[in-house]
Scaffold this motif. Structure first.
Motif, mmCIF file in Angstrom:
data_model
loop_
_atom_site.group_PDB
_atom_site.id
_atom_site.type_symbol
_atom_site.label_atom_id
_atom_site.label_comp_id
_atom_site.label_asym_id
_atom_site.label_seq_id
_atom_site.Cartn_x
_atom_site.Cartn_y
_atom_site.Cartn_z
ATOM 1 N N MET A 1 0.837 -1.161 0.000
ATOM 2 C CA MET A 1 0.000 0.000 0.000
ATOM 3 C C MET A 1 0.896 1.242 0.000
ATOM 4 N N LYS A 2 0.606 2.177 -0.858
ATOM 5 C CA LYS A 2 1.438 3.369 -0.987
ATOM 6 C C LYS A 2 1.372 4.236 0.264
ATOM 7 N N GLU A 60 6.232 3.601 -2.425
ATOM 8 C CA GLU A 60 5.509 2.350 -2.654
ATOM 9 C C GLU A 60 4.947 1.754 -1.372
ATOM 10 N N SER A 61 5.533 2.123 -0.222
ATOM 11 C CA SER A 61 5.031 1.596 1.045
ATOM 12 C C SER A 61 5.358 2.555 2.183
ATOM 13 N N PHE A 95 -4.623 4.291 0.897
ATOM 14 C CA PHE A 95 -5.578 3.192 0.969
ATOM 15 C C PHE A 95 -5.864 2.715 -0.443
ATOM 16 N N GLU A 96 -6.321 1.513 -0.527
ATOM 17 C CA GLU A 96 -6.691 0.967 -1.816
ATOM 18 C C GLU A 96 -8.175 1.153 -1.979
#
Length: 97
Positions: A1-2, A60-61, A95-96
């Motif tokens: 999750m970014k 990226e995280s 969040f996705e």
């Protein structure tokens, strides 16, 4: 999750602050950071006054964002910011959707 690094910066010594802005991007790149906003027009609609600079960097995280901040490369760059700018930095997980 970014994750996103959000910084509000008020610069008091622009010439000396340039030392930081020349060094910081190498650390961001090493940890996969991508600038989404770096200065430019901004207007605070609520809360504190508008900072001189708002910077948003995507990672990226969450772990990569934290690792970048704590890295030797970024800490060295940050040493050039002390005394020449006031910064507030927050790392927030996306969040996705």
């Amino acid at each position: 999750m970014k994750a996103y690094w959000i910084a509000h910066v008020d610069v008091t010594h622009p010439v000396q602050y340039a030392e930081y802005t020349q060094r910081g991007p190498a650390a961001f790149a090493r940890y996969g950071g991508k600038f989404l906003a770096r200065g430019g027009r901004a207007e605070a609609l609520e809360g504190r006054k508008t900072p001189q600079r708002t910077v948003i960097i995507e990672f990226e995280s969450y772990e990569q964002a934290l690792a970048c901040y704590h890295s030797a490369e970024y800490q060295e760059a940050m040493s050039h910011r002390h005394g020449v700018a006031q910064a507030e930095i927050v790392i927030v997980e996306g969040f996705e959707g």
